[in-house]
Design a protein around this motif. Sequence first.
Motif, mmCIF file in Angstrom:
data_model
loop_
_atom_site.group_PDB
_atom_site.id
_atom_site.type_symbol
_atom_site.label_atom_id
_atom_site.label_comp_id
_atom_site.label_asym_id
_atom_site.label_seq_id
_atom_site.Cartn_x
_atom_site.Cartn_y
_atom_site.Cartn_z
ATOM 1 N N ALA A 183 18.367 5.713 7.623
ATOM 2 C CA ALA A 183 17.215 6.498 8.096
ATOM 3 C C ALA A 183 16.467 7.133 6.931
ATOM 4 O O ALA A 183 15.232 7.082 6.864
ATOM 5 C CB ALA A 183 17.686 7.560 9.078
ATOM 6 N N ARG A 184 17.187 7.725 6.003
ATOM 7 C CA ARG A 184 16.526 8.356 4.849
ATOM 8 C C ARG A 184 15.809 7.319 3.997
ATOM 9 O O ARG A 184 14.729 7.587 3.459
ATOM 10 C CB ARG A 184 17.555 9.139 4.026
ATOM 11 N N GLN A 185 16.410 6.137 3.864
ATOM 12 C CA GLN A 185 15.760 5.094 3.073
ATOM 13 C C GLN A 185 14.461 4.642 3.725
ATOM 14 O O GLN A 185 13.460 4.410 3.048
ATOM 15 C CB GLN A 185 16.704 3.901 2.902
ATOM 16 N N LEU A 186 14.461 4.524 5.043
ATOM 17 C CA LEU A 186 13.239 4.104 5.729
ATOM 18 C C LEU A 186 12.152 5.172 5.614
ATOM 19 O O LEU A 186 10.975 4.842 5.442
ATOM 20 C CB LEU A 186 13.533 3.795 7.197
ATOM 21 N N VAL A 187 12.528 6.428 5.687
ATOM 22 C CA VAL A 187 11.551 7.506 5.490
ATOM 23 C C VAL A 187 10.911 7.394 4.110
ATOM 24 O O VAL A 187 9.691 7.549 3.948
ATOM 25 C CB VAL A 187 12.207 8.887 5.671
ATOM 26 N N ALA A 188 11.715 7.086 3.091
ATOM 27 C CA ALA A 188 11.191 6.939 1.731
ATOM 28 C C ALA A 188 10.221 5.765 1.632
ATOM 29 O O ALA A 188 9.209 5.838 0.924
ATOM 30 C CB ALA A 188 12.344 6.769 0.745
ATOM 31 N N ILE A 189 10.515 4.680 2.321
ATOM 32 C CA ILE A 189 9.607 3.525 2.319
ATOM 33 C C ILE A 189 8.293 3.895 2.985
ATOM 34 O O ILE A 189 7.198 3.587 2.490
ATOM 35 C CB ILE A 189 10.265 2.331 3.018
ATOM 36 N N HIS A 190 8.374 4.583 4.110
ATOM 37 C CA HIS A 190 7.163 4.963 4.834
ATOM 38 C C HIS A 190 6.325 5.986 4.064
ATOM 39 O O HIS A 190 5.131 6.148 4.358
ATOM 40 C CB HIS A 190 7.536 5.519 6.211
ATOM 41 N N ALA A 191 6.911 6.659 3.115
ATOM 42 C CA ALA A 191 6.174 7.650 2.327
ATOM 43 C C ALA A 191 5.325 7.010 1.227
ATOM 44 O O ALA A 191 4.500 7.687 0.608
ATOM 45 C CB ALA A 191 7.144 8.655 1.707
ATOM 46 N N LEU A 192 5.520 5.706 0.967
ATOM 47 C CA LEU A 192 4.748 5.037 -0.078
ATOM 48 C C LEU A 192 3.268 4.992 0.311
ATOM 49 O O LEU A 192 2.918 4.718 1.455
ATOM 50 C CB LEU A 192 5.259 3.613 -0.282
ATOM 51 N N ARG A 193 2.433 5.256 -0.662
ATOM 52 C CA ARG A 193 0.986 5.207 -0.451
ATOM 53 C C ARG A 193 0.357 4.351 -1.549
ATOM 54 O O ARG A 193 -0.179 4.864 -2.525
ATOM 55 C CB ARG A 193 0.392 6.627 -0.459
ATOM 56 N N PRO A 194 0.396 3.044 -1.400
ATOM 57 C CA PRO A 194 -0.158 2.162 -2.438
ATOM 58 C C PRO A 194 -1.664 2.332 -2.562
ATOM 59 O O PRO A 194 -2.354 2.655 -1.590
ATOM 60 C CB PRO A 194 0.212 0.762 -1.946
ATOM 61 N N ALA A 195 -2.167 2.105 -3.761
ATOM 62 C CA ALA A 195 -3.604 2.214 -3.984
ATOM 63 C C ALA A 195 -4.365 1.224 -3.119
ATOM 64 O O ALA A 195 -5.474 1.512 -2.641
ATOM 65 C CB ALA A 195 -3.904 1.980 -5.464
ATOM 66 N N GLU A 196 -3.781 0.068 -2.912
ATOM 67 C CA GLU A 196 -4.382 -0.938 -2.046
ATOM 68 C C GLU A 196 -3.449 -1.187 -0.875
ATOM 69 O O GLU A 196 -2.318 -1.622 -1.052
ATOM 70 C CB GLU A 196 -4.624 -2.243 -2.812
ATOM 71 N N ARG A 197 -3.930 -0.899 0.314
ATOM 72 C CA ARG A 197 -3.082 -1.062 1.488
ATOM 73 C C ARG A 197 -2.773 -2.536 1.740
ATOM 74 O O ARG A 197 -3.619 -3.400 1.523
ATOM 75 C CB ARG A 197 -3.770 -0.485 2.724
ATOM 76 N N PRO A 198 -1.565 -2.809 2.239
ATOM 77 C CA PRO A 198 -1.258 -4.186 2.650
ATOM 78 C C PRO A 198 -2.011 -4.534 3.928
ATOM 79 O O PRO A 198 -2.725 -3.699 4.493
ATOM 80 C CB PRO A 198 0.259 -4.149 2.874
ATOM 81 N N ARG A 199 -1.841 -5.721 4.411
ATOM 82 C CA ARG A 199 -2.500 -6.167 5.639
ATOM 83 C C ARG A 199 -2.104 -5.285 6.820
ATOM 84 O O ARG A 199 -1.068 -4.605 6.806
ATOM 85 C CB ARG A 199 -2.070 -7.604 5.945
ATOM 86 N N GLU A 200 -2.912 -5.297 7.858
ATOM 87 C CA GLU A 200 -2.562 -4.600 9.086
ATOM 88 C C GLU A 200 -1.363 -5.290 9.745
ATOM 89 O O GLU A 200 -1.180 -6.503 9.621
ATOM 90 C CB GLU A 200 -3.746 -4.585 10.050
ATOM 91 N N TYR A 201 -0.567 -4.506 10.436
ATOM 92 C CA TYR A 201 0.635 -5.036 11.064
ATOM 93 C C TYR A 201 0.282 -6.096 12.107
ATOM 94 O O TYR A 201 -0.809 -6.130 12.668
ATOM 95 C CB TYR A 201 1.437 -3.912 11.717
ATOM 96 N N VAL A 202 1.242 -6.978 12.333
ATOM 97 C CA VAL A 202 1.131 -7.955 13.416
ATOM 98 C C VAL A 202 2.408 -7.874 14.243
ATOM 99 O O VAL A 202 3.462 -7.487 13.737
ATOM 100 C CB VAL A 202 0.944 -9.392 12.882
ATOM 101 N N THR A 203 2.310 -8.203 15.502
ATOM 102 C CA THR A 203 3.495 -8.258 16.354
ATOM 103 C C THR A 203 3.791 -9.717 16.659
ATOM 104 O O THR A 203 2.880 -10.549 16.754
ATOM 105 C CB THR A 203 3.277 -7.487 17.666
ATOM 106 N N TRP A 204 5.081 -10.026 16.813
ATOM 107 C CA TRP A 204 5.508 -11.415 16.852
ATOM 108 C C TRP A 204 5.909 -11.892 18.242
ATOM 109 O O TRP A 204 6.583 -12.900 18.381
ATOM 110 C CB TRP A 204 6.666 -11.621 15.883
ATOM 111 N N THR A 205 5.506 -11.166 19.267
ATOM 112 C CA THR A 205 5.871 -11.618 20.603
ATOM 113 C C THR A 205 4.739 -11.312 21.566
ATOM 114 O O THR A 205 3.889 -10.460 21.298
ATOM 115 C CB THR A 205 7.166 -10.941 21.080
ATOM 116 N N THR A 206 4.727 -12.011 22.678
ATOM 117 C CA THR A 206 3.787 -11.747 23.756
ATOM 118 C C THR A 206 4.560 -11.751 25.060
ATOM 119 O O THR A 206 5.713 -12.204 25.131
ATOM 120 C CB THR A 206 2.678 -12.818 23.826
#
Length: 317
Positions: free
Chosen positions: A132-155
Amino acid sequence: MTDHDEAGTVRPSTLAWASRYLEAGERIVGTEVLHGGITAEMRRLTIGGRRDGSTRDLVLRTFVNMRHAEAELNREADTLTLLAGTAVPAPGLVAVDPVGEHCEFPSLLMTCVAGRTVLADEGLETRVPLLARQLVAIHALRPAERPREYVTWTTADTVVTPRGADPAAWAAAIDMIRAPAPSCEGRFLHGDFHPGNVLFDVPPARPADARITGVVDWPVTSWGPADLDVAHCSTNLALLHGPAWAPRFAEAYEAAGGVRAAAPGERLYWQVRDALALSEDLPSVARAWRQAGRTDLTTRAVEERLDAYVTALMRRA
């Protein structure tokens, strides 16, 4: 050169490409398959010929017959470059051949992170807060250039209902994901964060002193709702260790400072969507876990746990 596994054989063109990025005098002296992956072949390359007589390891990721290889390898290369300047432990990028120009297949070469995946039930109480703490640290990253918008893999039309599943619960769950996704405040997402992609150092005599040494598998990073990553890890924990561990991870994420959607219904939407997404690939998921040592996780056992988890979610709804 030795192969610890017949499947560990690397084609000469790929070996020649990887050898370009070694230090003077070094050479590849062994290859070994790393089990547990689903979409790519992973191998450890042992590097010898060093001045001090020691060896070191690199990791080779190879995509075979995958149409998204170029995009995912480029994305992973960019992400590893980004993470090199952060506190998130991840492999270092060595080289990438995203279209197979030099290799037999599209490939990425990276440093080997110390540690191992731990999928056993024993010690889970210690590891869940660390995850949980590791995921919080990942979510805290603020890159200068954002990656692509999320996609979902099911319908709603591609969900695979397990044999013997609760029909009412699954019908209600499928109806839920027909609705538009909730709006959200974006975060930097790993995209496939779960115990199989996290490496640990667990001292045999002091399992309570376990620590995370690395997070791997970064080709599907994106920008989107934190709940998407939280839900994915929760689903994997439910299938690996039982449905009760899913809410415990979500609680640990919030206790570590993670921020989820304010409305319970929005949180539930992402939990249900991720659980249904896993339904489409359960045989491959179960096989990868068995290869990694969880021989008890037959496809049927995982189907039963997924049904129990989805049913529990819909009872909460």
